[in-house]
Enzyme design. Structure first.
Site, PDB file in Angstrom:
ATOM      1  N   ARG A 185       0.759  -1.186  -0.062  1.00  0.00           N
ATOM      2  CA  ARG A 185      -0.143  -0.177   0.228  1.00  0.00           C
ATOM      3  C   ARG A 185       1.017   1.135  -0.295  1.00  0.00           C
ATOM      4  O   ARG A 185       0.704   2.366   0.645  1.00  0.00           O
ATOM      5  CB  ARG A 185      -0.911  -0.081   1.269  1.00  0.00           C
ATOM      6  CG  ARG A 185      -1.856  -1.137   1.255  1.00  0.00           C
ATOM      7  CD  ARG A 185      -2.788  -1.149   0.102  1.00  0.00           C
ATOM      8  NE  ARG A 185      -3.739  -2.523   0.181  1.00  0.00           N
ATOM      9  CZ  ARG A 185      -3.435  -3.412  -0.352  1.00  0.00           C
ATOM     10  NH1 ARG A 185      -2.341  -3.733  -1.004  1.00  0.00           N
ATOM     11  NH2 ARG A 185      -4.184  -4.694  -0.323  1.00  0.00           N
ATOM     12  N   SER A 262     -11.138   0.487   3.061  1.00  0.00           N
ATOM     13  CA  SER A 262     -10.339   0.338   4.371  1.00  0.00           C
ATOM     14  C   SER A 262      -9.591   1.693   4.901  1.00  0.00           C
ATOM     15  O   SER A 262      -8.887   2.061   4.210  1.00  0.00           O
ATOM     16  CB  SER A 262      -9.437  -0.611   4.117  1.00  0.00           C
ATOM     17  OG  SER A 262     -10.007  -1.992   3.694  1.00  0.00           O
ATOM     18  N   GLU A 368      -4.940   4.388   6.038  1.00  0.00           N
ATOM     19  CA  GLU A 368      -4.574   4.274   4.617  1.00  0.00           C
ATOM     20  C   GLU A 368      -4.797   5.461   3.835  1.00  0.00           C
ATOM     21  O   GLU A 368      -4.243   5.742   3.037  1.00  0.00           O
ATOM     22  CB  GLU A 368      -5.310   2.722   4.070  1.00  0.00           C
ATOM     23  CG  GLU A 368      -4.989   2.585   2.733  1.00  0.00           C
ATOM     24  CD  GLU A 368      -5.577   1.197   2.387  1.00  0.00           C
ATOM     25  OE1 GLU A 368      -5.782   0.988   1.205  1.00  0.00           O
ATOM     26  OE2 GLU A 368      -5.437   0.303   3.332  1.00  0.00           O
TER      27      GLU A 368
END
Length: 376
Positions: A185, A262, A368
């Site tokens: 990520r 998320s 995130e």
């Protein structure tokens, strides 16, 4: 896979200054984020070509003004105060494909294309490699920055190169994927203002088969062993079914999808830190609890953030103060706007969850999405 060579492209000429017709003032950003939160942009414009995007960024940079590049707004948390500078929305379109040989096809896509539309067309054209990334909201330009991933596939596995505007030099160049520092990520582009993605290239397989199905849950839905290949369209439909069940496919009528996906990344711990965390989990939940962990590179294991959140006492649908925000009723990793919320409401809930997990297990969760003008 053929590797793209790094090369400089011709310097895109600056044309004319941004006209007053192009720029609008005080545009609400809540209307342009999937959370439906955020105050106004002081100045706002939409770039519809790569040249226009380059010109806009150069002009704002030359003026020394704050700049926010806006894609699909699916990974942004914008403060209630909004953004005090210029927001440039990426609206560039264009796709092309060419054979690379050995059953590979290079797909080149402009940064402003809708990601899931690109995946759908690739699958329809019999190209494999992107199907497990179906249903992810946002634009193509954001996928290398975040190294977007889902159901056992990451962008790093198919990306060959990107064209970037280097904001330090004002030049456009092609950068191979190997230089982007793609990891879980993240990339060298995430959290910096150093460059703007103009387009991306992907190496996909012809023949209509998916990439190997590595994710256990997806393999079960498809009824195949992990590592098997299936028709790419079957994999796409199975992924969309799973994402819908978790409120991860955008639906204006479903408040569980009023989110940034998320909200926390899965924590990656070294072996010594993990050992201490497992002791704390055993003390809280019992010695025989089965803790899901996953390989995360040499000497590291990855824990499930959703599992930790639930075991720390935050169930699906857990509401923040006032009830205007909550964890999704379908998936505890998504923080959702139930209507009438503010960004500060959302951040208060995020802090409650983060602090609760830290207090219960000694694990720090990190957001995130990109936080604009705000922080946890």
């Amino acid at each position: 896979m053929r590797r793209a060579m790094s090369r400089r492209l011709p310097l895109t000429p600056v044309t004319t200054p941004l006209s007053s017709a192009q720029v609008r003032a005080r545009v609400p950003l809540a209307e342009r984020t999937t959370l439906r939160l955020g105050g106004p942009a002081a100045r706002f414009l939409r770039a519809t070509s790569a040249a226009e995007l380059v010109d806009a960024v150069r002009e704002v940079d030359a003026a020394g003004e704050p700049l926010l590049l806006l894609g699909g707004g699916s990974n942004l948390v914008v403060s209630d105060a909004g953004f005090p500078g210029t927001v440039v929305q990426v609206g560039t379109l264009g796709r092309s494909a060419e054979p690379l040989g050995d059953g590979l096809v290079q797909l080149t896509v402009e940064a402003g294309e809708d990601w899931d539309s690109v995946v759908a067309e690739a699958v329809a054209q019999g190209l494999g490699g992107l199907e497990c990334l179906s249903g992810i909201p946002g634009l193509v330009g954001a996928t290398p920055v975040q190294n977007v991933g889902a159901y056992g596939v990451e962008i790093s596995q198919v990306l060959t190169s990107v064209d970037l505007l280097d904001r330090r030099t004002g030049r456009v160049r092609q950068m191979p994927a190997e230089e982007l520092g793609l990891a879980y990520r993240t990339s060298v582009l995430k959290g910096t203002d150093r460059a703007v993605v103009l387009r991306a290239r992907f190496a996909l397989t012809s023949g209509g088969q998916s990439a190997p199905i590595r994710y256990a849950e997806l393999a079960r839905v498809l009824g195949v062993a992990q590592g098997a290949r299936v028709p790419a369209d079957a994999a796409r439909e199975a992924v969309l079914e799973l994402r819908r069940g978790k409120g991860m496919v955008l639906d204006a009528a479903d408040h569980d999808t009023w989110s940034a996906g998320s909200f926390f990344t899965n924590p990656m711990l070294d072996e010594s830190t993990l050992a201490g965390v497992l002791i704390r989990i055993a003390e809280r939940l019992g010695r025989h609890v089965d803790v899901p962990t996953y390989p995360a590179g040499p000497g590291y294991r990855k824990l499930s953030a959703a599992w930790l959140i639930e075991r720390a006492g935050f169930g699906r649908g857990h509401r923040g103060p006032g009830g205007r925000v909550s964890l999704s009723t379908k998936h505890t990793l998504a923080l959702t706007n139930r209507g009438g919320a503010s960004t500060e409401d959302l951040l208060d809930l995020a802090r409650e969850v983060r602090d609760g997990v830290r207090g219960a297990f000694g694990v720090e969760l990190h957001p995130e999405p990109v936080l604009v003008g705000c922080e946890l």
